[in-house]
Design a protein around this motif. Structure first.
Motif, PDB file in Angstrom:
ATOM      1  N   GLU A 144       0.844  -1.200   0.000  1.00 15.59           N
ATOM      2  CA  GLU A 144       0.000   0.000   0.000  1.00 15.59           C
ATOM      3  C   GLU A 144       0.876   1.245   0.000  1.00 15.59           C
ATOM      4  OE1 GLU A 144      -3.021   0.169   3.019  1.00 15.59           O
ATOM      5  OE2 GLU A 144      -3.791   2.081   2.259  1.00 15.59           O
ATOM      6  N   VAL A 145       0.559   2.169  -0.880  1.00 17.69           N
ATOM      7  CA  VAL A 145       1.345   3.403  -1.004  1.00 17.69           C
ATOM      8  C   VAL A 145       0.391   4.596  -1.072  1.00 17.69           C
ATOM      9  CG1 VAL A 145       3.301   2.320  -2.184  1.00 17.69           C
ATOM     10  CG2 VAL A 145       1.355   3.173  -3.523  1.00 17.69           C
ATOM     11  N   THR A 146       0.972   5.786  -0.952  1.00 14.83           N
ATOM     12  CA  THR A 146       0.179   7.011  -1.019  1.00 14.83           C
ATOM     13  C   THR A 146       0.813   7.953  -2.029  1.00 14.83           C
ATOM     14  OG1 THR A 146      -0.306   6.745   1.325  1.00 14.83           O
ATOM     15  CG2 THR A 146      -0.824   8.877   0.350  1.00 14.83           C
ATOM     16  N   ALA A 147       0.045   8.405  -2.976  1.00 12.78           N
ATOM     17  CA  ALA A 147       0.533   9.334  -3.999  1.00 12.78           C
ATOM     18  C   ALA A 147       0.023  10.745  -3.658  1.00 12.78           C
ATOM     19  CB  ALA A 147       0.027   8.901  -5.370  1.00 12.78           C
ATOM     20  N   PRO A 148       0.655  11.778  -4.218  1.00 14.09           N
ATOM     21  CA  PRO A 148       0.175  13.135  -3.912  1.00 14.09           C
ATOM     22  C   PRO A 148      -1.182  13.412  -4.552  1.00 14.09           C
ATOM     23  CG  PRO A 148       1.847  13.208  -5.610  1.00 14.09           C
ATOM     24  CD  PRO A 148       1.786  11.781  -5.147  1.00 14.09           C
ATOM     25  N   THR A 149      -1.937  14.323  -3.932  1.00 15.41           N
ATOM     26  CA  THR A 149      -3.207  14.725  -4.556  1.00 15.41           C
ATOM     27  C   THR A 149      -3.100  16.105  -5.200  1.00 15.41           C
ATOM     28  OG1 THR A 149      -3.928  15.275  -2.337  1.00 15.41           O
ATOM     29  CG2 THR A 149      -4.891  13.323  -3.296  1.00 15.41           C
ATOM     30  N   GLU A 169       2.033  29.465  -8.414  1.00 20.34           N
ATOM     31  CA  GLU A 169       1.831  28.740  -9.669  1.00 20.34           C
ATOM     32  C   GLU A 169       0.439  28.125  -9.718  1.00 20.34           C
ATOM     33  OE1 GLU A 169       4.809  25.627 -10.164  1.00 20.34           O
ATOM     34  OE2 GLU A 169       5.953  26.648  -8.619  1.00 20.34           O
ATOM     35  N   ASP A 170       0.103  27.556 -10.868  1.00 16.43           N
ATOM     36  CA  ASP A 170      -1.121  26.776 -10.979  1.00 16.43           C
ATOM     37  C   ASP A 170      -0.792  25.311 -10.717  1.00 16.43           C
ATOM     38  OD1 ASP A 170      -2.700  28.912 -11.634  1.00 16.43           O
ATOM     39  OD2 ASP A 170      -2.426  28.662 -13.809  1.00 16.43           O
ATOM     40  N   ALA A 171      -1.722  24.641 -10.091  1.00 14.29           N
ATOM     41  CA  ALA A 171      -1.605  23.185  -9.939  1.00 14.29           C
ATOM     42  C   ALA A 171      -3.012  22.622 -10.041  1.00 14.29           C
ATOM     43  CB  ALA A 171      -0.942  22.841  -8.614  1.00 14.29           C
ATOM     44  N   TYR A 172      -3.119  21.308  -9.947  1.00 13.12           N
ATOM     45  CA  TYR A 172      -4.420  20.657 -10.104  1.00 13.12           C
ATOM     46  C   TYR A 172      -4.649  19.643  -8.989  1.00 13.12           C
ATOM     47  CZ  TYR A 172      -3.636  22.586 -14.701  1.00 13.12           C
ATOM     48  OH  TYR A 172      -3.352  23.441 -15.724  1.00 13.12           O
ATOM     49  N   LEU A 173      -5.924  19.333  -8.780  1.00 15.67           N
ATOM     50  CA  LEU A 173      -6.251  18.216  -7.888  1.00 15.67           C
ATOM     51  C   LEU A 173      -6.166  16.935  -8.715  1.00 15.67           C
ATOM     52  CD1 LEU A 173      -9.300  19.657  -5.913  1.00 15.67           C
ATOM     53  CD2 LEU A 173      -6.952  19.309  -5.094  1.00 15.67           C
ATOM     54  N   SER A 174      -5.602  15.915  -8.130  1.00 15.09           N
ATOM     55  CA  SER A 174      -5.324  14.682  -8.869  1.00 15.09           C
ATOM     56  C   SER A 174      -6.597  14.007  -9.390  1.00 15.09           C
ATOM     57  CB  SER A 174      -4.578  13.722  -7.941  1.00 15.09           C
ATOM     58  OG  SER A 174      -4.521  12.447  -8.525  1.00 15.09           O
ATOM     59  N   GLN A 175      -6.541  13.563 -10.640  1.00 16.14           N
ATOM     60  CA  GLN A 175      -7.646  12.775 -11.222  1.00 16.14           C
ATOM     61  C   GLN A 175      -7.394  11.288 -11.062  1.00 16.14           C
ATOM     62  OE1 GLN A 175      -6.738  14.346 -15.099  1.00 16.14           O
ATOM     63  NE2 GLN A 175      -8.803  15.193 -15.276  1.00 16.14           N
ATOM     64  N   SER A 176      -6.142  10.939 -10.770  1.00  8.51           N
ATOM     65  CA  SER A 176      -5.753   9.533 -10.685  1.00  8.51           C
ATOM     66  C   SER A 176      -4.320   9.490 -10.170  1.00  8.51           C
ATOM     67  CB  SER A 176      -5.809   8.896 -12.077  1.00  8.51           C
ATOM     68  OG  SER A 176      -5.040   7.716 -12.111  1.00  8.51           O
ATOM     69  N   ALA A 177      -4.018   8.464  -9.390  1.00  8.38           N
ATOM     70  CA  ALA A 177      -2.655   8.312  -8.866  1.00  8.38           C
ATOM     71  C   ALA A 177      -1.770   7.515  -9.822  1.00  8.38           C
ATOM     72  CB  ALA A 177      -2.707   7.605  -7.512  1.00  8.38           C
ATOM     73  N   GLN A 178      -2.349   7.107 -10.943  1.00  6.61           N
ATOM     74  CA  GLN A 178      -1.675   6.123 -11.794  1.00  6.61           C
ATOM     75  C   GLN A 178      -0.225   6.455 -12.148  1.00  6.61           C
ATOM     76  OE1 GLN A 178      -3.621   4.989 -15.502  1.00  6.61           O
ATOM     77  NE2 GLN A 178      -1.565   4.854 -16.383  1.00  6.61           N
ATOM     78  N   LEU A 181       1.968   5.776  -9.307  1.00  4.46           N
ATOM     79  CA  LEU A 181       2.111   4.336  -9.022  1.00  4.46           C
ATOM     80  C   LEU A 181       3.064   3.711 -10.035  1.00  4.46           C
ATOM     81  CD1 LEU A 181      -1.466   3.062  -8.026  1.00  4.46           C
ATOM     82  CD2 LEU A 181       0.191   4.325  -6.682  1.00  4.46           C
ATOM     83  N   GLU A 182       2.993   4.185 -11.276  1.00  9.53           N
ATOM     84  CA  GLU A 182       3.915   3.648 -12.296  1.00  9.53           C
ATOM     85  C   GLU A 182       5.366   3.901 -11.903  1.00  9.53           C
ATOM     86  OE1 GLU A 182       3.056   3.929 -16.605  1.00  9.53           O
ATOM     87  OE2 GLU A 182       1.242   5.009 -15.993  1.00  9.53           O
ATOM     88  N   ALA A 183       5.607   5.052 -11.246  1.00 10.17           N
ATOM     89  CA  ALA A 183       6.991   5.347 -10.837  1.00 10.17           C
ATOM     90  C   ALA A 183       7.449   4.407  -9.724  1.00 10.17           C
ATOM     91  CB  ALA A 183       7.088   6.801 -10.362  1.00 10.17           C
ATOM     92  N   MET A 184       6.503   3.900  -8.957  1.00 13.34           N
ATOM     93  CA  MET A 184       6.855   3.130  -7.759  1.00 13.34           C
ATOM     94  C   MET A 184       7.186   1.666  -8.039  1.00 13.34           C
ATOM     95  SD  MET A 184       3.943   4.612  -5.205  1.00 13.34           S
ATOM     96  CE  MET A 184       3.651   6.373  -4.996  1.00 13.34           C
TER      97      MET A 184
END
Ligand code: ATP
Ligand code: MG
Length: 433
Positions: A144-149, A169-178, A181-184
């Motif tokens: 189990e891992v946690t990605a940023p939102t 700056e501008d940033a966004y709320l995450s639509q998916s952690a995918q 997770l691919e990096a992990m």
């Protein structure tokens, strides 16, 4: 003691104390009948003198001490408490929620409406879904891992991004952690996460929320077949354990679980082209214009909820639609080397018209192919530099999937509106309470 523990023949004649809230109240000349709801949602009838009950109102918080009596006439299991002592914590002001209320009022007063037995039942079922989901991953060796939102890039397309001011700056709320997770997977192997995903869904549907609980998983060296096997095992495990653990709540919701009992692997795999053929043979129409104009569905079209419903209306188990055209799927979907133009991807459609509950597949692992796909979709590869590094340094075939917890709970509970599968739903028209 809790309400359900009181309902035991051994306790008949014994003294008990139960704390809770006045769920229902019937005052008669001499006696009053209080249906007490405890802090686990269990209820028990308490009988007391009308004098004692005089100050009580709906949702007042109380502690009742008295003797247990077994009486077939008592509602909710044939036991009641004959109250000898009543302690009052708080006399509730006039409660704004009555027996029949509009859906809007129940949403405006959600902080109170979540005390209804319907919401309590749904929430318990949801808790079991989450618990057994986690258990499946633990038992099968996924970490189990946690990605940023808070993120910089889109995963599922720009039109549903929530933008926010992030310092200067501008940033966004995450639509998916995918992507994270691919990096992990390169150092952590099979990983999974459960986190909120945010999508500015502009259409009002009974299956879309602006914030939903997204269960996502990713694993190195997984083929499409490995991914589908993991998905069908996970979903079957969650359902079988949840319907056992929550039989009472499902019965309260009048959910007949005969179909859910049949949910076990393997789920049927329907190639996308076959799905289109089936729909065409049934004369299925596809909406092609925003004004609602329709034509016969064609190879290349995405599957709308109506078409998903048509494909699954007679099924008891979910089906996988496999190999969608790349054009209707995001840039990261890997092309099927044997079927150019189609992706190594599949959606799991819940039976009886509930529609998509997961999307998954193999990810494009070649640097040139994925950059070309980004450009084709009008994405700027420079914005995904870190993600492209994953294809530069030891790229491997890999894949994963995402599952919407609320979609799964909606199917299991058979509730009409996805808003009822969460305590505080967020939609285009609502971010409060
Ligand atoms: P749909 O086509 O049904 O709108 P999607 O293909 O955009 O969904 P994905 O990006 O594949 O969704 O997300 C993975 C899963 O997350 C979906 O299969 C679904 O279960 C869930 N999901 C996606 N969007 C929402 C939403 N707005 N509200 C609730 N669940 C969602
Ligand atoms: Mg999808």
């Amino acid at each position: 003691m809790r309400a359900n523990e009181v309902k035991s023949p051994e306790l008949a004649g014994k003294e008990v104390t139960v704390r809770g809230w006045v769920h229902r109240l019937r005052k008669q000349k001499e006696n009053a009948f209080v249906l007490l709801r405890d802090d686990r949602g269990g209820v028990i009838q308490c009988v007391m003198s009308a004098d004692k009950a005089a100050p009580l109102t709906i949702e007042s918080s109380i502690e009742v001490t008295g003797t247990v009596s077994q009486d077939a006439r008592a509602p909710e299991g044939g036991f009641e408490i004959k109250c000898s002592n009543l302690k009052i914590y708080n006399i509730a002001a006039e409660y704004p929620i009555g027996e029949y209320q509009s859906d809007e009022l129940l949403l405006d007063k959600r902080h109170l409406a979540l005390r209804t037995r319907r919401m309590i039942a749904i929430t318990k079922i949801r808790a079991s879904v989450l618990q057994h989901g986690r258990q499946w991953f633990v038992q099968n060796g996924w970490m189990e891992v946690t990605a940023p939102t808070i993120v910089k890039g889109a995963v599922e397309g720009g039109s549903t991004l929530f933008k926010l001011r992030y310092f200067d700056e501008d940033a966004y709320l995450s639509q998916s952690a995918q992507l994270y997770l691919e990096a992990m997977i390169f150092s952590l192997g099979p990983v999974w996460s459960l986190a909120p995903s945010f999508r500015a869904e502009k259409s009002r549907t009974v299956r879309h929320l602006a914030e939903f609980s997204h269960l996502e998983a990713e694993a190195p060296w997984f083929t499409l077949d490995d991914i589908l096997k993991a998905e069908e095992q996970l979903v079957s495990y969650v359902i079988q354990n949840t319907i056992k653990e929550r039989a009472e709540e499902l019965a309260f919701l009048k959910r007949d679980v005969t179909d859910l009992k049949k949910v076990e692997p393997p789920f049927e795999r329907v190639p996308y082209g076959k799905a289109i053929e089936i729909l065409r043979a049934r004369g299925f129409q596809s909406v092609v214009h925003e004004d609602g104009a329709k034509r016969a569905i064609e190879f290349g079209d995405d599957l709308s909820i109506e078409s998903e419903r048509e494909l699954t209306k007679d099924a008891d188990r979910p089906i996988f639609v496999v190999g969608y055209p790349l054009a209707v799927k995001p840039f990261y979907v890997k092309e099927d080397p044997d079927r150019p133009g189609l992706g190594l991807t599949a959606d799991m459609l819940a039976p009886r018209g509930f529609g998509e509950i997961t999307s998954g597949g193999q990810r494009e692992d070649d640097i040139n192919s994925i950059t070309a796909r980004m450009q084709k979709e009008g994405l700027d590869p420079n914005a995904y530099e870190w993600y492209l590094d994953l294809r530069r340094y030891g790229s491997v075939p890999h894949g994963g999937f995402g599952l919407g917890i609320e979609r799964l709970v909606r199917w299991i509970t058979d509730v009409q509106d996805i808003k009822d599968t969460v305590l505080f739903p967020r939609t285009m028209s609502r971010a409060s309470p």
